[in-house]
Design a protein around this motif. Structure first.
Motif, mmCIF file in Angstrom:
data_model
loop_
_atom_site.group_PDB
_atom_site.id
_atom_site.type_symbol
_atom_site.label_atom_id
_atom_site.label_comp_id
_atom_site.label_asym_id
_atom_site.label_seq_id
_atom_site.Cartn_x
_atom_site.Cartn_y
_atom_site.Cartn_z
ATOM 1 N N PRO A 100 0.823 -1.212 0.000
ATOM 2 C CA PRO A 100 0.000 0.000 0.000
ATOM 3 C C PRO A 100 0.859 1.266 0.000
ATOM 4 C CG PRO A 100 0.042 -0.963 2.181
ATOM 5 C CD PRO A 100 0.776 -1.917 1.279
ATOM 6 N N GLU A 101 0.241 2.345 -0.411
ATOM 7 C CA GLU A 101 0.902 3.649 -0.385
ATOM 8 C C GLU A 101 0.677 4.282 0.981
ATOM 9 O OE1 GLU A 101 -0.627 6.062 -3.497
ATOM 10 O OE2 GLU A 101 -0.041 4.656 -5.061
ATOM 11 N N LEU A 102 1.666 4.997 1.460
ATOM 12 C CA LEU A 102 1.553 5.726 2.721
ATOM 13 C C LEU A 102 1.347 7.190 2.385
ATOM 14 C CD1 LEU A 102 1.736 5.761 5.831
ATOM 15 C CD2 LEU A 102 4.182 6.170 5.570
ATOM 16 N N HIS A 103 0.168 7.710 2.679
ATOM 17 C CA HIS A 103 -0.150 9.116 2.430
ATOM 18 C C HIS A 103 0.007 9.872 3.744
ATOM 19 C CE1 HIS A 103 -2.873 8.099 -1.245
ATOM 20 N NE2 HIS A 103 -1.637 7.707 -1.391
ATOM 21 N N ILE A 104 0.988 10.748 3.806
ATOM 22 C CA ILE A 104 1.252 11.510 5.024
ATOM 23 C C ILE A 104 0.586 12.873 4.909
ATOM 24 C CG2 ILE A 104 3.024 12.552 6.468
ATOM 25 C CD1 ILE A 104 4.910 10.350 5.591
ATOM 26 N N ARG A 114 9.252 15.375 13.731
ATOM 27 C CA ARG A 114 8.267 14.304 13.852
ATOM 28 C C ARG A 114 7.982 13.690 12.480
ATOM 29 N NH1 ARG A 114 6.666 11.117 17.716
ATOM 30 N NH2 ARG A 114 5.435 12.487 18.983
ATOM 31 N N VAL A 115 7.851 14.535 11.462
ATOM 32 C CA VAL A 115 7.598 14.043 10.102
ATOM 33 C C VAL A 115 8.779 13.199 9.631
ATOM 34 C CG1 VAL A 115 7.188 14.721 7.711
ATOM 35 C CG2 VAL A 115 6.130 16.016 9.566
ATOM 36 N N ALA A 116 10.002 13.643 9.890
ATOM 37 C CA ALA A 116 11.193 12.896 9.483
ATOM 38 C C ALA A 116 11.276 11.553 10.208
ATOM 39 C CB ALA A 116 12.441 13.726 9.752
ATOM 40 N N GLN A 117 10.888 11.509 11.477
ATOM 41 C CA GLN A 117 10.908 10.251 12.224
ATOM 42 C C GLN A 117 9.924 9.248 11.630
ATOM 43 O OE1 GLN A 117 10.016 11.577 16.178
ATOM 44 N NE2 GLN A 117 12.163 12.078 16.664
ATOM 45 N N VAL A 118 8.740 9.723 11.273
ATOM 46 C CA VAL A 118 7.729 8.842 10.685
ATOM 47 C C VAL A 118 8.214 8.302 9.343
ATOM 48 C CG1 VAL A 118 5.415 8.810 9.669
ATOM 49 C CG2 VAL A 118 5.785 9.866 11.899
ATOM 50 N N MET A 119 8.772 9.173 8.508
ATOM 51 C CA MET A 119 9.267 8.735 7.203
ATOM 52 C C MET A 119 10.409 7.742 7.370
ATOM 53 S SD MET A 119 9.162 12.258 5.008
ATOM 54 C CE MET A 119 10.164 11.546 3.760
ATOM 55 N N SER A 120 11.282 7.969 8.322
ATOM 56 C CA SER A 120 12.399 7.062 8.569
ATOM 57 C C SER A 120 11.905 5.688 9.029
ATOM 58 C CB SER A 120 13.332 7.664 9.610
ATOM 59 O OG SER A 120 14.346 6.760 9.957
#
Length: 139
Positions: A100-104, A114-120
């Protein structure tokens, strides 16, 4: 073709003739080129292709709506999720076929950290299709 004179007793008049010889030469060369190349462009091989009617099989992979609010709260498809659960959830989604695609959807005031942690975490789990969802600018 009119020629000017260097004689100072004769009045100088402007030359009013247009030299069209170079123009005609260029046009004749172009005409020959087009005459030679035109039959080559229309040459085609006749092939009797089979007729079939079909509809494209479009399968849209599922996607995960992941939201990051301004206060740091994380949401997985609308449900609140703890940061400790992210690695396990991302790993579960990464094993699915098709993946699946992850739509942030990150709030404008959300911390970049926080966004960088989630992407990592998503990338470490094996998710390769990660995208950001934004709102269009209204004129």
């Amino acid at each position: 073709m009119a020629m000017g004179s260097f004689d100072p007793r004769r009045p100088q008049t402007p030359i009013a003739d247009i030299n069209v010889v170079p123009l005609v030469d260029v046009m004749l060369v172009l005409l020959v080129i087009f005459i030679i190349t035109a039959p080559l462009l229309t040459h085609s091989v006749k092939v009797d292709l089979p007729k079939a009617s079909s509809a494209p099989n479009i399968t849209q992979p599922a996607h995960v709506e992941f939201a990051i609010r301004a206060n740091g709260e994380l949401r997985w498809n609308g449900a609140r999720v703890a940061p400790q659960e992210l690695a396990a959830r991302f790993a579960t989604e990464a094993r699915k076929q098709p993946q699946p695609e992850l739509h942030i959807r990150a709030d404008r005031q959300a911390r970049y950290e926080r966004v960088a942690q989630v992407m990592s975490a998503a990338a470490q789990a094996g998710l390769v299709r990660i995208g950001f969802v934004t709102e269009p600018v209204k004129p």
